[in-house]
Design an enzyme around this catalytic site. Structure first.
Site, PDB file in Angstrom:
ATOM      1  N   TYR A   1      24.307 -27.742  94.907  1.00 53.33           N
ATOM      2  CA  TYR A   1      25.699 -26.731  95.657  1.00 53.33           C
ATOM      3  C   TYR A   1      26.310 -26.670  94.070  1.00 53.33           C
ATOM      4  O   TYR A   1      27.427 -28.034  93.704  1.00 53.33           O
ATOM      5  CB  TYR A   1      26.727 -28.187  96.109  1.00 53.33           C
TER       6      TYR A   1
ATOM      7  N   TYR B   1      28.891 -33.790 107.934  1.00 55.11           N
ATOM      8  CA  TYR B   1      28.923 -34.852 106.296  1.00 55.11           C
ATOM      9  C   TYR B   1      31.095 -34.523 106.138  1.00 55.11           C
ATOM     10  O   TYR B   1      31.205 -36.223 105.791  1.00 55.11           O
ATOM     11  CB  TYR B   1      28.624 -33.855 105.564  1.00 55.11           C
ATOM     12  N   HIS B   2      31.359 -33.850 106.372  1.00 53.55           N
ATOM     13  CA  HIS B   2      33.094 -34.072 105.781  1.00 53.55           C
ATOM     14  C   HIS B   2      33.642 -35.492 107.266  1.00 53.55           C
ATOM     15  O   HIS B   2      34.315 -35.629 106.591  1.00 53.55           O
ATOM     16  CB  HIS B   2      34.094 -32.945 106.073  1.00 53.55           C
TER      17      HIS B   2
ATOM     18  N   LYS C   1      51.094 -32.727  99.337  1.00 55.90           N
ATOM     19  CA  LYS C   1      49.324 -31.967  98.329  1.00 55.90           C
ATOM     20  C   LYS C   1      50.106 -30.327  98.506  1.00 55.90           C
ATOM     21  O   LYS C   1      50.226 -29.228  99.118  1.00 55.90           O
ATOM     22  CB  LYS C   1      48.629 -31.615  99.896  1.00 55.90           C
TER      23      LYS C   1
ATOM     24  N   ASP D   1      44.253 -27.288  98.500  1.00 53.24           N
ATOM     25  CA  ASP D   1      43.121 -28.407  98.305  1.00 53.24           C
ATOM     26  C   ASP D   1      43.742 -29.590  99.477  1.00 53.24           C
ATOM     27  O   ASP D   1      44.783 -29.963  99.821  1.00 53.24           O
ATOM     28  CB  ASP D   1      43.900 -29.625  97.004  1.00 53.24           C
TER      29      ASP D   1
ATOM     30  N   HIS E   1      41.248 -32.227 100.342  1.00 52.75           N
ATOM     31  CA  HIS E   1      40.938 -33.101 100.894  1.00 52.75           C
ATOM     32  C   HIS E   1      41.996 -33.750 101.164  1.00 52.75           C
ATOM     33  O   HIS E   1      43.177 -34.464 100.187  1.00 52.75           O
ATOM     34  CB  HIS E   1      40.340 -33.802  99.997  1.00 52.75           C
TER      35      HIS E   1
END
Length: 681
Positions: free
Chosen positions: A21, A175-176, A549, A553, A555
């Site tokens: 990646y 995945y996340h 935040k 971003d 996440h």
């Protein structure tokens, strides 16, 4: 003595696709990186795009500040895509693009570049991630509301089935979900519920005749996570395959077993990589890779591994090479690929797989009763479940029930030569890159109509896009016209924002239950006492803490866990979710009259955005509001932030969230010139 007879050679299976990646800085720099990785034996490309590209902003947008080229490559227009794949023949590539809200746009750019190379687009092979549901739940690069987002996905699937038949138009991502705290059952159930929502939408759109639904199902791929719990993760993959086979056969009537095959790629777990003793991450990565390669009947079709130092910052090319070599050693030096499934017939494996299948179907039924995955997103149910699971995991780590080597057990260590010079142990992006990208973008806008490009004026293409969005036409053709007209990423997404609007997803914080109760004598009870005492000393009912935040971003897992723990410690928490400008954060801090501001940034844009928040607070006269920063922040940057006025900096090695909340109380007392408390934390 007779010479020993050589064993008969076994027919080896083909290895999985090996990817890294990658992408950063500029299209030119990333192109050089890709060609270098391919020369090292990498067998597929996995493109990382920067956050402005993922969220539909041009590099000169206010929200893009500090984010350009940092976690991936900026692609603002067709010229960037040309440079990204220069001298890379796309008809010979298998290209995975991690892109979701703007997936249609990036696929259009990729197709046009392939056409310019003279490639027959029916030969293009690769994947666009294009799973918007997990963006609402865990990764935060969504743009549009769920309905229009599902339409974009549906239109792409219908288009690729007819025009790019070897392309995987969606990569359902679990995945996340695991990164956000999902248990194996939640990971399976939420991913499968997403796939059902997508397939139902394609079937009901009328764009694909029933007899071609098998072709649609055959191009649906999955992108999963493999954690360090080796047996459980391997059983999870077998359970995924069984459930997918049953769902596609019973719900969609797919009779061809090849079309029902569960096709997945994997990125092994990054959540479990540690900043403390980061060399231990190598063996974690190997174990996680084995979970998705050892079992032939549930083997990944493509594997990409993180690097040992991802918890420290951006991996260097050498670190990525190390991860590629891990795969190559297993595939080419071991005898793994010479055998049938080595777990077939194991009663232990069978019992675990059956339990996962049953529990996952039960959770899928619960989601179905709510109206499906999209309804469960909008109601906040899925997000709240993930925040709760993640909080429970963090509590187990803090209590020592879940052991992490080098973090909460076996913490003593010899000096690490790999990190002796932390500033050179990771790759850094030159801050000047952003200005160069912005300057090049301006040049593109000014000259795209002129030779050698001679693009038509983009305004007509954008108007056609908006008209198509207002109706029911497939949006891919209008998007391709925009790509050929030299439209920019921000212009394409901006046109659709005008029609579809934007969306702020539920945060899941307010509905998450208490994960760490304030039992008498516990650390949490001590912090609660300090919070209450400080509120009394300041003459307020409750201390107020803003968790922000800034930037792009998305996440938000760490921010959510801090917000939940601060709430449980007695704070009144202000958390408005992701994607805020420093100006918006400061305005909220002043309007809510907060006593502290916590800023969470994992994308690396802290060096620009955190000082901006500090400056704005000072200009407003709010000198008594301490600012705390958290995220993947190198030591040198942490010192710079502290010298700029940040009260405290926390990174992934600071796993004791209750202790962090106690430290925030201390900083509030210091900022307000209150005496230290004797109440133990």
């Amino acid at each position: 003595m007779t010479e020993r007879q050589a064993p008969q050679a076994r027919q080896k299976d083909r290895p999985w696709l090996m990817r890294t990646y990658a992408g950063h800085s500029t299209a030119e720099a990333s192109n050089e990186l890709y060609r270098r990785n391919l020369a090292k034996g990498q067998t597929g490309l996995s493109v990382a795009f920067d956050l402005p590209t993922q969220t539909g902003y041009d590099a000169d947008h206010i929200l893009a500040r500090g984010e350009v080229g940092r976690v991936g490559v900026p692609v603002s227009h067709l010229g960037d895509m040309r440079r990204l794949f220069q001298d890379i023949p796309l008809d010979q590539m298998n290209t995975s693009m991690t892109i979701n809200a703007t997936a249609m746009w990036l696929l259009a750019l990729y197709q046009v570049v392939a056409e310019e190379q003279g490639v027959d687009i029916t030969r293009l092979q690769g994947t666009t991630q294009n799973d918007i549901v997990k963006e609402y739940l865990s990764r935060g690069t969504h743009v549009f509301p769920p309905g229009p987002s599902l339409r974009l996905t549906t239109d792409m699937i219908a288009y690729t089935v007819s025009h790019i038949p070897k392309w995987n138009p969606i990569n359902i991502c679990s995945y996340h979900l695991q990164e956000a705290g999902a248990t194996p059952v939640q990971e399976i159930a939420y991913a499968m519920s997403t796939a059902i929502a997508v397939l139902d939408a394609v079937r009901d759109s009328g764009q694909v005749p029933q007899e071609r639904m098998g072709d649609v199902v055959a191009r649906i791929s999955f992108f999963v996570n493999a954690g360090v719990r080796f047996v459980e993760e391997m059983c999870k993959m077998r359970a995924f395959g069984r459930i997918w086979d049953r769902v596609t056969r019973e719900r969609y009537g797919i009779e061809n077993p090849k079309q029902r095959r569960f096709r997945y790629g994997v990125q092994v777990n990054s959540l479990g990589l540690t900043e403390a003793q980061p060399e231990n991450n190598v063996q974690r990565i190997v174990l996680e890779m084995l979970a998705v390669t050892l079992s032939k009947d549930a083997r990944a079709r493509a594997v990409q591994l993180p690097a040992w130092n991802e918890a420290l910052g951006l991996p260097r090319p050498w670190d990525q090479q190390w991860s590629l070599r891990i795969q190559q050693v297993l595939a080419h030096e071991s005898d793994l690929l010479e055998y049938e499934d080595i777990f077939a017939g194991s009663h232990v494996i069978e019992e675990k797989v059956s339990a996962l299948v049953d529990d996952s179907f039960a959770e899928m039924a619960r989601i179905e009763e709510m109206g499906g995955a999209m309804a469960a997103v909008e109601s906040g149910y899925l997000k709240a479940q993930l925040v709760t699971s993640h909080a429970e995991r963090r509590a187990r780590i803090e209590s020592g029930d879940e052991k992490i080597i080098g973090v909460n057990i076996f913490e003593t260590t010899e000096p690490n030569p790999l990190t002796a010079d932390l500033d050179t142990a990771i790759q850094t992006v030159d801050p000047a890159v952003e200005n160069r990208v912005i300057e090049a973008l301006g040049t593109w806008r000014d000259t795209r109509y002129q030779p050698p490009f001679n693009h038509p004026r983009p305004c007509k293409a954008l108007e056609k896009l908006k008209e198509a969005a207002k109706g029911t036409a497939n949006l891919m053709e209008a998007t391709l016209e925009c790509a050929r007209a030299g439209v920019t990423t921000g212009e394409w997404a901006g046109a659709l924002r005008e029609v579809f609007g934007e969306y702020r997803a539920p945060t899941g914080v307010s509905s998450a239950p208490v994960a760490v109760p304030a039992e008498a004598g516990s650390a949490m009870a001590g912090v609660r006492a300090r919070v209450d005492a400080t509120a009394r000393d300041l003459g307020v009912g409750k201390l107020r803490f803003l968790v922000g935040k800034p930037g792009l971003d998305g996440h938000s897992n760490g921010a959510e866990q801090i917000a939940v723990r601060a709430r449980d410690a007695g704070f009144e928490v202000v958390y408005q979710g992701i994607r805020l400008t420093p100006e918006q954060i400061v305005d909220a801090a002043l309007a809510e009259d907060v006593h502290a501001v916590g800023l969470s940034i994992l994308s690396g844009s802290h060096a620009q955005l955190v000082p901006d928040v500090l400056d704005r607070l000072r200009e407003a006269g709010a000198h008594d509001i301490p600012v705390i920063a958290g995220g993947i922040i190198p030591n040198a940057d942490a010192e710079l932030l502290k010298s700029a006025g940040v009260a405290a900096v926390f990174t992934p090695k600071d796993f004791d969230i209750t202790g962090i909340i106690g430290r925030i109380v201390d900083e509030i007392r210091t900022a307000n010139k209150l005496d230290p408390l004797e109440v133990p934390a």
